[in-house]
Design a protein around this motif. Structure first.
Motif, mmCIF file in Angstrom:
data_model
loop_
_atom_site.group_PDB
_atom_site.id
_atom_site.type_symbol
_atom_site.label_atom_id
_atom_site.label_comp_id
_atom_site.label_asym_id
_atom_site.label_seq_id
_atom_site.Cartn_x
_atom_site.Cartn_y
_atom_site.Cartn_z
ATOM 1 N N ILE A 190 0.825 -1.205 0.000
ATOM 2 C CA ILE A 190 0.000 0.000 0.000
ATOM 3 C C ILE A 190 0.864 1.262 0.000
ATOM 4 O O ILE A 190 0.442 2.304 -0.480
ATOM 5 N N LEU A 191 2.107 1.163 0.513
ATOM 6 C CA LEU A 191 2.961 2.333 0.631
ATOM 7 C C LEU A 191 4.123 2.302 -0.349
ATOM 8 O O LEU A 191 4.545 1.240 -0.813
ATOM 9 N N SER A 324 -8.058 1.441 -6.149
ATOM 10 C CA SER A 324 -6.961 2.019 -5.389
ATOM 11 C C SER A 324 -7.170 3.526 -5.322
ATOM 12 O O SER A 324 -7.168 4.209 -6.341
ATOM 13 N N SER A 326 -5.691 6.950 -4.327
ATOM 14 C CA SER A 326 -4.407 7.582 -4.028
ATOM 15 C C SER A 326 -4.541 8.509 -2.830
ATOM 16 O O SER A 326 -5.648 8.826 -2.387
ATOM 17 N N SER A 327 -3.396 8.968 -2.336
ATOM 18 C CA SER A 327 -3.419 9.884 -1.203
ATOM 19 C C SER A 327 -4.203 11.143 -1.533
ATOM 20 O O SER A 327 -5.034 11.593 -0.739
ATOM 21 N N GLN A 328 -3.957 11.720 -2.713
ATOM 22 C CA GLN A 328 -4.653 12.950 -3.058
ATOM 23 C C GLN A 328 -6.149 12.724 -3.200
ATOM 24 O O GLN A 328 -6.960 13.560 -2.785
ATOM 25 N N GLU A 329 -6.541 11.572 -3.762
ATOM 26 C CA GLU A 329 -7.973 11.271 -3.898
ATOM 27 C C GLU A 329 -8.626 11.129 -2.533
ATOM 28 O O GLU A 329 -9.721 11.659 -2.298
ATOM 29 N N CYS A 330 -7.956 10.409 -1.615
ATOM 30 C CA CYS A 330 -8.519 10.253 -0.265
ATOM 31 C C CYS A 330 -8.627 11.600 0.443
ATOM 32 O O CYS A 330 -9.653 11.906 1.063
ATOM 33 N N ASP A 363 -0.634 11.942 4.418
ATOM 34 C CA ASP A 363 -0.838 10.894 3.409
ATOM 35 C C ASP A 363 -1.932 9.948 3.907
ATOM 36 O O ASP A 363 -1.886 9.485 5.048
ATOM 37 N N ARG A 365 -4.306 6.601 2.242
ATOM 38 C CA ARG A 365 -4.498 5.730 1.066
ATOM 39 C C ARG A 365 -5.441 4.573 1.402
ATOM 40 O O ARG A 365 -5.548 4.171 2.560
ATOM 41 N N GLN A 366 -6.074 4.031 0.361
ATOM 42 C CA GLN A 366 -6.849 2.803 0.533
ATOM 43 C C GLN A 366 -6.822 1.984 -0.744
ATOM 44 O O GLN A 366 -6.902 2.526 -1.852
ATOM 45 N N THR A 383 -5.997 0.275 4.578
ATOM 46 C CA THR A 383 -5.985 1.731 4.678
ATOM 47 C C THR A 383 -4.757 2.160 5.461
ATOM 48 O O THR A 383 -4.399 1.517 6.453
#
Length: 430
Positions: A190-191, A324, A326-330, A363, A365-366, A383
């Motif tokens: 995930i990272l 998936s 992304s960080s920006q989407e989350c 940051d 993510r999921q 997550t």
């Protein structure tokens, strides 16, 4: 940190607090309405349950709109990770997290008690069903989190707490290996190295694998699936019939309502979890239906599910999906939902209950995956939330036969009915 705690969540934990929020009130100030029946919950846990449904529906709606196409999320996983972080927050940062997750009027221990009660309710009956829900906190060796914060996450979330050098790329590999192990390999990482230098990383992993209760009654067949644009796609469906199950407004029911969705809930063997499938009313597009969805509407749909003693014919496409975020989407989604201060560094120290150092969330993510076949369903989600150091730190008469034919776009969800926990929610558009 003086030790490494290696606890994976115990599904038999019996921690249920009776103190709680006096009123069943949602984050927007409205009262809980038409919530489906729950069992074994205190008033405080009822409040959190109602708020969690609201968070789940809102998070799914925003992700589905942002992603387009087939989309799958685990609001349960996202909420669990943020709930672990919440005890470290203070002031407006805590308020925003609490309001967005739906537990504005509740203390962190009340939130934790609902989480533990949910796990108890989800416990499989035997080893033929696999369910693993695990939490971990990876702490940079320079952070020195407060013992009170660590104790809270251990008590309510059985979090595995490990001290690492988060400037070392090998630490990222270790987190990814933990995710892979706790999702049975469905999610292998995930990272990436973009989170090197983090102050702390919080992770939640969910893995579920179970057979249908009526698996022997299903067979596979090729059929056409028509999307909202009229395009026909040949898919492999599983179909069959069985007696007794929860449903609403199926085809050929004498009380069928053409303006209402058709809903069926398929039970799993050896598990209290169910998989709900929702077909929008004829003539209503899946996007319009999702756009009209709210926690109140979801609660009403779940409340309308009724046991039936007649034959039900089921026809549902097999599918395998992965999403998936992304960080920006989350972060974009969560900011729109109300969590903003957590992502800002300022000198008011929004996470002053976490450690003596100034930190903020940099940051999120999921990743979620699901496989649905004639045999059953397998799903996983992971997550991660990474905090960074601040700049200053280092009964009507019924016919004998009803049908549910998912040959057009539909919603689906894996739920635990007694606590109304929503583990996964997704949409098949094509």
């Amino acid at each position: 940190m003086k030790r490494t705690i290696s606890l994976i969540i115990g599904l038999s934990a019996a921690l249920i607090l009776t103190a709680g929020c006096a009123d069943i009130e949602l984050a927007d100030g409205s009262r809980k309405s038409n919530m489906p029946p729950t069992s074994g919950l205190t008033r405080a846990q009822e409040t959190v349950a109602a708020g969690q449904v609201k968070f789940s529906v809102d998070f799914f709606k925003r992700a589905a709109k942002q992603q387009g196409g087939n989309t799958l999320v685990s609001s349960f996983s996202m909420s669990a990770a943020w709930s672990m972080l919440a005890p470290g927050a203070s002031g407006k940062t805590y308020t925003e997290i609490a309001e967005t997750l739906g537990f504005k009027a509740c203390a962190p221990e009340e939130i934790g008690s609902y989480y533990r009660r949910s796990l108890e309710a989800m416990a499989p009956a035997d080893d033929s069903c696999k369910l693993n829900i695990a939490n971990a906190i990876w702490v940079d060796r320079l952070l020195h989190p407060y013992e009170q914060y660590i104790s809270a996450t251990e008590m309510y979330y059985s979090a595995k707490v490990t001290e690492l050098d988060l400037l070392d790329p090998a630490s990222i590999d270790r987190v990814n290996d933990w995710v892979k192990d706790n999702t049975d390999g469905m999610i292998d990482k995930i990272l990436d190295n973009k989170v090197l230098g983090a102050a702390m990383i919080l992770t939640n992993a969910v893995y579920f694998n179970a057979k249908w209760k009526h698996e022997d009654g299903y067979q596979t067949i090729e059929k056409w699936f028509k999307d909202d644009n009229g395009k026909e796609i040949k898919k492999q469906f599983f179909e069959g019939s069985y007696v007794s199950g929860r449903s609403y407004n199926l085809e050929n029911s004498e009380n069928e309502k053409t303006s209402e969705p058709r809903i069926i809930s398929l039970p799993f063997a050896s598990s209290p979890l169910e998989m709900v499938f929702v077909l929008p009313p004829e003539g209503k597009s899946i996007d319009d239906f999702i756009g009209s969805l709210s926690d109140s509407k979801w609660n009403r749909m779940m409340s309308q599910l009724r046991e039936s003693s007649i034959f039900t014919q089921v026809s549902i496409p097999e599918f395998s999906e992965a999403t998936s975020l992304s960080s920006q989407e989350c972060i974009d989604i969560l900011k729109k939902m109300g969590i903003r201060k957590a992502f800002e560094f300022d000198e008011t120290k929004g996470f002053s209950n976490l450690s003596p150092h100034e930190t903020y969330v940099g940051d999120v993510r999921q990743i979620a995956k699901i496989e649905v076949t004639r045999s059953g369903a397998k799903a996983a989600a992971a997550t991660s939330i990474s905090t960074l150091y601040g700049a200053s730190t280092e009964p009507l008469p019924v016919p004998a036969f009803e049908t549910f034919n998912a040959d057009r776009p539909f919603l689906y969800s894996i739920i635990e009915p007694s606590t109304q926990s929503i583990l996964f929610m997704g949409v098949i558009r094509q």
